[in-house]
Design an enzyme around this catalytic site. Sequence first.
Site, short mmCIF file in Angstrom:
data_model
loop_
_atom_site.label_atom_id
_atom_site.label_comp_id
_atom_site.label_asym_id
_atom_site.label_seq_id
_atom_site.Cartn_x
_atom_site.Cartn_y
_atom_site.Cartn_z
N ASN A 211 0.85 -1.20 0.00
CA ASN A 211 0.00 0.00 0.00
C ASN A 211 0.88 1.24 0.00
OD1 ASN A 211 0.54 0.86 2.84
ND2 ASN A 211 -0.27 -1.18 3.21
N LYS A 338 -13.68 0.54 15.69
CA LYS A 338 -12.34 -0.04 15.90
C LYS A 338 -11.91 0.11 17.36
CE LYS A 338 -10.81 0.15 11.17
NZ LYS A 338 -10.30 0.91 10.06
O1 PMT Z 1 2.94 6.05 6.55
P1 PMT Z 1 2.41 7.38 6.07
O2 PMT Z 1 2.63 7.58 4.59
O3 PMT Z 1 2.90 8.54 6.91
O4 PMT Z 1 0.81 7.35 6.22
C1 PMT Z 1 0.23 7.35 7.48
C2 PMT Z 1 -0.93 6.35 7.57
C3 PMT Z 1 -2.05 6.77 6.65
C4 PMT Z 1 -0.45 4.94 7.18
C5 PMT Z 1 -1.39 6.35 9.07
O5 PMT Z 1 -1.81 7.64 9.42
C6 PMT Z 1 -2.51 5.36 9.30
O6 PMT Z 1 -3.68 5.66 9.15
N1 PMT Z 1 -2.16 4.08 9.68
C7 PMT Z 1 -3.07 2.98 9.82
C8 PMT Z 1 -3.38 2.41 8.47
C9 PMT Z 1 -4.32 1.22 8.55
O7 PMT Z 1 -3.90 0.12 8.28
O8 PMT Z 1 -5.51 1.49 9.01
P2 PMT Z 1 -6.70 0.40 9.21
O9 PMT Z 1 -7.88 1.24 9.48
O10 PMT Z 1 -6.72 -0.51 8.03
O11 PMT Z 1 -6.24 -0.43 10.46
C10 PMT Z 1 -6.67 -0.11 11.79
C11 PMT Z 1 -5.59 -0.40 12.79
O12 PMT Z 1 -5.36 -1.81 12.85
C12 PMT Z 1 -4.25 0.23 12.49
O13 PMT Z 1 -3.68 0.65 13.72
C13 PMT Z 1 -3.44 -0.91 11.89
O14 PMT Z 1 -2.03 -0.75 12.17
C14 PMT Z 1 -4.00 -2.12 12.61
N2 PMT Z 1 -4.01 -3.36 11.82
C15 PMT Z 1 -4.65 -3.44 10.64
C16 PMT Z 1 -4.69 -4.64 9.95
C17 PMT Z 1 -4.03 -5.77 10.50
N3 PMT Z 1 -4.03 -6.92 9.86
N4 PMT Z 1 -3.41 -5.65 11.68
C18 PMT Z 1 -3.39 -4.49 12.35
O15 PMT Z 1 -2.79 -4.39 13.44
#
Ligand code: PMT
Length: 402
Positions: A211, A338
């Site tokens: 991504n 979440k």
């Molecule tokens: O890295 P940059 O370019 O600075 O961009 C920043 C960012 C957009 C990546 C950051 O601000 C951000 O939003 N990070 C989380 C991205 C994400 O995966 O979001 P999500 O809504 O899909 O996941 C929710 C949470 O669960 C996140 O804390 C993620 O780390 C965690 N997760 C998700 C999937 C997974 N299989 N395991 C996880 O632990």
Amino acid sequence: MKLALGVTGGVAAYKAAELVRRLQNEKLDVQVVMTRAAQEFITPLTFAALTGQKVITDIFATAGSGPANVESAIEHIAVAQRIDLLLVAPATADILGKFAHGIAEDFLSTLYLATKAPVVVAPAMNVNMWEHPATQQNLTALRARGVHVVDPDEGYLACGMTGAGRLAATESIVKKVCEVLGLRHDFTGQTVLVTAGPTCESLDPVRFLTNRSSGKMGYALAEAAHRRGARVILVSGPTDLKIPQGVDWVPVRSTEQMQRSVLERAREANVAIMAAAVSDFRPAAEQDKKIKRGDGTFTLELEPTPDILAELGREKGNRILVGFAAETNNVAENARGKLLRKAADMIVANDVTQAGAGFDTDTNIVTLFLRDGRELALPQLNKFDVANRILDQVLDIQKHSK
Ligand code: PMT
């Protein structure tokens, strides 16, 4: 962290020697740059002895046109890129005028133009020079440009007059430097685990799913927590970013590797902040040979990856757990979901469709969702400032859970 200390020609130049020591006490690596006039008041040898480094005294340090001279002629660019802050103390009316008008005629004034690091100036001069409209207008211009000014103290001046113009106390200058660099001690004794960057899921030996995460948000968190005194473990997917100094950097590639490292290292941490953009799916089977192009369409079967944040939520204990939510719609609803599902203490939600927010930007626009129902919407800030606001909130949660 590296700091360039510009010393300019005033009686107060001798006080810069004491300042070097105090900055070193804050674990700052100090590179001294002296103007020609400063060398009339104090010798470069004093600073070389204090810092153990060559003092920069001129833009063309060596004569002739050989490689050594070329190196010295471009040294200001190298120093400009290396430093985390430029401090000028004492700053004369002359250097303030040069900075304000973009005059680059010696190493220090050239360094000012060449660096993107924050700049702090501590003026010192005769009271009439300080109060002169030319000096005050230059300071107004510099302040408007984001330069931090440590105003001089009032008192008896070397010229025999009394009034404003005495170099501010060493402690006031050090305090401002620490404030600008985000060096606080409020995370001393804590271990903060941060995840950053993308994960990559291999399809075959040459292809992978990933991504747009650059890692900037997570690295800013790691840097901010380190500057505030925390021991930091940074579990990072592949990025092009410089590894932050003083941080325990754990490189990973796939979600599975990130899961393993996070679960193992989280045992040491009392705060975990999950800023990584983790793949939600991976190829159900990784091919050991390159997948060949066929005639028809190609269907890829994906399976869900482990949810690392949710796993940490299940074995949370007293650890403060912060998750992120990268959303394109229904931001608040998804973030609140979440928060509960993953048993987090806080969700940092960003609408990644907004300009200046989310992936691969230097800034972010986030809302912090807390378990007590509060929602703190932050304005657009650079990612380092966002990181500090998140850390402030972590301290607040810790304070209220005692
Ligand atoms: O890295 P940059 O370019 O600075 O961009 C920043 C960012 C957009 C990546 C950051 O601000 C951000 O939003 N990070 C989380 C991205 C994400 O995966 O979001 P999500 O809504 O899909 O996941 C929710 C949470 O669960 C996140 O804390 C993620 O780390 C965690 N997760 C998700 C999937 C997974 N299989 N395991 C996880 O632990």
